[in-house]
Design a protein around this motif. Structure first.
Motif, PDB file in Angstrom:
ATOM      1  N   MET A   1      11.074 -27.171  -5.235  1.00 49.19           N
ATOM      2  CA  MET A   1      10.616 -28.436  -4.656  1.00 49.19           C
ATOM      3  C   MET A   1      10.423 -29.470  -5.750  1.00 49.19           C
ATOM      4  N   TYR A  25       9.211 -25.677 -10.336  1.00 51.12           N
ATOM      5  CA  TYR A  25       9.472 -26.911  -9.600  1.00 51.12           C
ATOM      6  C   TYR A  25      10.492 -27.757 -10.343  1.00 51.12           C
ATOM      7  N   SER A  51      13.114 -38.313  -3.011  1.00 51.68           N
ATOM      8  CA  SER A  51      12.387 -37.575  -1.962  1.00 51.68           C
ATOM      9  C   SER A  51      11.492 -36.458  -2.509  1.00 51.68           C
ATOM     10  N   GLU A  53       8.460 -33.900  -2.830  1.00 54.39           N
ATOM     11  CA  GLU A  53       7.495 -33.303  -1.906  1.00 54.39           C
ATOM     12  C   GLU A  53       6.058 -33.503  -2.386  1.00 54.39           C
ATOM     13  N   TYR A  54       5.906 -33.637  -3.696  1.00 56.92           N
ATOM     14  CA  TYR A  54       4.584 -33.808  -4.299  1.00 56.92           C
ATOM     15  C   TYR A  54       4.621 -34.963  -5.298  1.00 56.92           C
ATOM     16  N   VAL A  95       5.562 -39.375   1.898  1.00 53.14           N
ATOM     17  CA  VAL A  95       5.174 -38.300   0.975  1.00 53.14           C
ATOM     18  C   VAL A  95       3.832 -37.738   1.451  1.00 53.14           C
ATOM     19  N   LYS A  96       3.770 -36.430   1.642  1.00 50.23           N
ATOM     20  CA  LYS A  96       2.593 -35.819   2.260  1.00 50.23           C
ATOM     21  C   LYS A  96       1.591 -35.245   1.256  1.00 50.23           C
ATOM     22  N   ASN A  97       1.988 -35.089  -0.015  1.00 54.79           N
ATOM     23  CA  ASN A  97       1.113 -34.412  -0.973  1.00 54.79           C
ATOM     24  C   ASN A  97       0.970 -35.244  -2.249  1.00 54.79           C
TER      25      ASN A  97
END
Length: 306
Positions: A1, A25, A51, A53-54, A95-97
């Motif tokens: 990720m 990562y 893009s 994830e974190y 972005v969720k994190n």
């Protein structure tokens, strides 16, 4: 990720990139030329193309008491701009994190020690770094607001104590305490100086953690981000007086002179010791004591100044 790491060229960022868990990562650490965090359009385009994830937000204008006093407006404006730009654009782009890095200077100057997370915004800030603190508080609150608006967002803020270690800044006008002491004592030793000046009376107390340990806490938090509190202190849980640091580091470096005290100089908060019960309860503890951390830092300083 994919993990977007801002501030990848600074002390904290470089220690995060070098941590053993980083290999798991794809860590994106763009330079300022590649990603200007003062430019919202650049941020938006970078997030769209890559893009992540974190996001680990470690970028910022940092410095010791001398630098903060000299340029309070710059410390406020630059840190406020990059923090709010990045976090708000990340939310817009889905972005969720996010792991946002705060600072112990965000706590009230007269807050009871050890400083608990709930003390934030419960008193006046320390004037010598107020601009920086206000900017960091704004980023932390923005993370909270965006998480409240959408509970699928895992936006947390880590509140480290003062840091030192590999890749520290040894410029006397910008360095933090430990790096400054190392430089002063090393130069005094090699130049056979008999005395070294300490700002203030040496009685104020500070908590310092080796930067590699903080990097470990960042990766620990990233792998558990959904279960982490929205704000959590990261520290060693003990502090020393400024004079104690000078004496301890003198023994490590081999400086045998004495000290003078310049009582006309600013000293900042009388104490900044973090309550670290929450992170300890989750199972994280630092691995370096002061002696080991300073020895490693001094070795790195000597390598950089050969």
């Amino acid at each position: 990720m994919r993990v977007l790491l801002t501030g990848g060229t600074g002390m904290v960022g470089r220690n995060i990139k070098e941590h053993q868990k980083a290999i798991n990562y794809c860590v994106l650490a763009p330079s300022r030329q590649e990603l200007d965090l003062t430019n919202r359009e650049q941020i938006r385009n970078y997030l769209r193309i890559n893009s992540p994830e974190y996001i680990i937000h470690a970028a910022g204008l940092v410095g010791g008491i001398h630098a903060n006093i000299a340029n309070p407006s710059r410390f406020l404006i630059e840190n406020l701009e990059i923090g709010c730009n990045l976090i708000s654009e990340a939310a817009t782009m889905g972005v969720k994190n996010i792991i946002n890095l705060g600072s112990s200077c965000m706590y009230p100057k007269n807050g009871p020690n050890p400083l608990k997370e709930e003390y934030l915004l419960n008193g006046f800030l320390e004037p010598t770094n107020e601009g920086y603190a206000i900017a960091k508080i704004a980023a932390q609150r923005l993370c909270d607001y965006l998480r409240i608006e959408d509970d699928s967002r895992n936006y947390i803020t880590l509140m480290p104590c003062n840091l030192y270690g590999k890749y520290d800044n040894y410029n006397p006008k910008r360095s933090h305490l430990i790096a400054s002491i190392i430089v002063k004592l090393h130069e005094a030793k090699v130049n056979n100086k008999k005395t070294v000046e300490i700002w203030g009376d040496g009685k104020v107390r500070r908590e310092f953690m080796y930067a590699k340990d903080f990097a470990d806490a960042v990766w620990f938090s990233l792998t558990r981000i959904k279960e982490m509190p929205h704000m959590i202190n990261i520290g060693i849980g003990e502090d020393y007086s400024i004079f104690d640091y000078y004496k301890k580091i003198s023994m490590i470096l081999g400086f045998e002179g004495s000290f003078t005290f310049n009582l006309s100089k600013p000293i900042g908060m009388k104490q900044k010791l973090l309550d670290v019960k929450k992170i300890n309860h989750l199972g994280w503890f630092p691995r370096h004591n002061l002696e080991l951390g300073v020895k490693k830092t001094y070795s790195h300083y000597l390598e950089c100044n050969r």
